[in-house]
Design a protein around this motif. Structure first.
Motif, mmCIF file in Angstrom:
data_model
loop_
_atom_site.group_PDB
_atom_site.id
_atom_site.type_symbol
_atom_site.label_atom_id
_atom_site.label_comp_id
_atom_site.label_asym_id
_atom_site.label_seq_id
_atom_site.Cartn_x
_atom_site.Cartn_y
_atom_site.Cartn_z
ATOM 1 N N LEU A 296 -7.113 -4.610 -1.183
ATOM 2 C CA LEU A 296 -6.570 -4.022 -2.415
ATOM 3 C C LEU A 296 -7.495 -2.921 -2.936
ATOM 4 O O LEU A 296 -7.043 -1.931 -3.484
ATOM 5 C CB LEU A 296 -6.398 -5.133 -3.461
ATOM 6 N N TYR B 239 -0.914 -10.537 -7.237
ATOM 7 C CA TYR B 239 -1.350 -10.142 -5.896
ATOM 8 C C TYR B 239 -1.859 -11.368 -5.157
ATOM 9 O O TYR B 239 -2.731 -12.085 -5.660
ATOM 10 C CB TYR B 239 -2.461 -9.086 -6.021
ATOM 11 N N ASN C 26 0.813 -1.229 0.000
ATOM 12 C CA ASN C 26 0.000 0.000 0.000
ATOM 13 C C ASN C 26 0.835 1.264 0.000
ATOM 14 O O ASN C 26 0.397 2.299 -0.470
ATOM 15 C CB ASN C 26 -0.835 0.063 1.287
#
Ligand code: UDP
Length: 379
Positions: free
Chosen positions: A251, A244, A221
């Motif tokens: 997300l 991911y 992040n």
């Protein structure tokens, strides 16, 4: 500088990193939030020299020969067949519930009658999910099903999930079927073993490649952002593949609401006796707040005067406070997950893989298989 960015260094992320690095000669960056690799498979020696699984017992078992062969490049194995017992009405009995369990729990004539009823209805060495057995119309089978349901599944599942077996996906309780046979092992897969030097060593070897750069203690992040149908890496659009393996709701800033997970509080204890219990894992379906106790020296054999045990206490998952171990698979949650999955598809270079990112109750071998398949599909 990098061709591929991978978020998460568990099995999904590590297998894909290894494949991109070795098979396509791609430069891979792995971002891992924790201070270690291996995801929830991470293990380390404790102060007694016993190899402990920090995030709960991980027993490798698979029927996929390709997965077994693939992982064997990175580790030797110690053959290990997991045995679980359950404490039922003060008796220690084998789990999954099988014909040996039946003979231990019932007086001989009743046991023989129930065994005959099972063998009359099902083939020897077959697995029957408890929720299916409960639908039996035969009086004896119905009696047995109600007993097994009450003594083994109901209260364990209420503790573990905060839900009754009927209110979670049937596949969850079907993982531990009633077994119409005498095999006391927890799994019957063709390949069953633990990595000789542990899982962390396996991951280390897998990721040890000049094309792989690993950043631990790094929150994705902080350096990556979603911007429409692009992903920005240090404020620049990143054109390479992004794998991911974390939670999808995180997300996308929980824009469709949080995806619920179940967590566990793992409490390790050193006990000053050589052996604590008669199997690696003993389940306690009906009493106590923990679900099971695992004794690690029985998984990785160690000579030591004391022993290390783990009690697992189920609890709700709260972001930032504890670990999201299990997706809670209900229809509503699955719908929410699908909303997030649709968002993933809108970003052309983003791929979501693994237990968290796919919101699936994957075993280790399933994740490796899935990561290998995903790699095979990537152009
Ligand atoms: N289960 C149960 N009683 C047991 C063992 C398992 O009710 O003694 C149910 C429970 O719902 C659990 C599920 O079966 O969550 C799957 O168990 P498994 O041992 O596969 O769980 P894991 O090791 O993945 O936590």
């Amino acid at each position: 500088m990098f061709d591929v960015i991978i978020i998460g260094a568990g099995f999904a992320g590590s297998v894909l990193a290894e494949r991109f690095a070795t098979q396509k000669d791609k430069k891979v960056l792995i971002l891992e939030r924790r201070q270690h690799i291996g995801g929830n498979c991470f293990d380390e020696r404790d102060e007694n020299g016993i190899l402990i699984h920090k995030y709960g017992p991980h027993l490798f078992h698979t029927d996929y020969e390709d997965v077994w062969k693939y992982l064997s490049q990175f580790t030797n194995w110690d053959v290990y067949h997991h045995h679980v017992q359950a404490m039922i009405d003060g008796q220690i009995v084998p789990l999954p519930f099988n014909l040996n369990t039946l003979q231990k729990l019932f007086p001989p004539r009743l046991a023989d009658k129930l065994e005959a009823a099972l063998l009359n209805r099902y083939d020897y060495n077959t697995k029957v999910p408890i929720l299916k057995l409960k639908q039996s119309t035969d009086k004896d089978l119905r009696y047995l099903a109600d007993y097994v349901y009450e003594k083994i599944f109901l209260h364990y599942t209420e503790k573990q999930w905060g839900l009754s077996p009927e209110n979670i996906e049937g596949a969850v309780t079907a993982r531990v079927p009633v077994f119409v046979g005498r095999d006391d092992r927890y799994f019957n897969d063709r390949f069953q073993a633990v990595p000789s030097k542990g899982y962390t060593a396996l991951f280390k070897k897998m990721l040890n490649h000049k094309n792989i750069k690993l950043m631990l203690n790094t929150n994705f992040n902080d350096i990556m952002k979603i911007d429409g149908d692009k992903i920005l890496f240090f404020d620049q659009p990143f054109e390479g593949k992004i794998i991911y393996t974390g939670q999808l709701d995180e997300l996308f800033d929980e824009k469709f609401g949080a995806l619920p997970y179940r967590s566990l509080d793992m409490k390790f204890e050193t006990v000053n006796i050589e052996n604590y219990q008669s199997a690696s894992t003993v389940n306690y379906p009906n009493n106590y707040d923990f679900t099971r106790i695992t004794e690690f020296k029985k998984i990785h054999h160690t000579n030591s005067k004391s022993t290390t045990i783990l009690k697992e206490y189920p609890q709700n998952y709260v972001r930032g406070k504890n670990t999201p171990y299990y997706p809670i698979f209900t229809e509503d949650n699955q719908k929410r997950y699908e909303q997030y999955a649709t968002e993933v598809n809108k970003i052309q270079n983003l791929i979501a893989v693994g237990r968290l990112a796919e919101y699936r109750y994957y075993d280790m071998d399933d994740i490796v298989k899935r990561a290998l398949d995903v790699f095979g599909e990537i152009q």
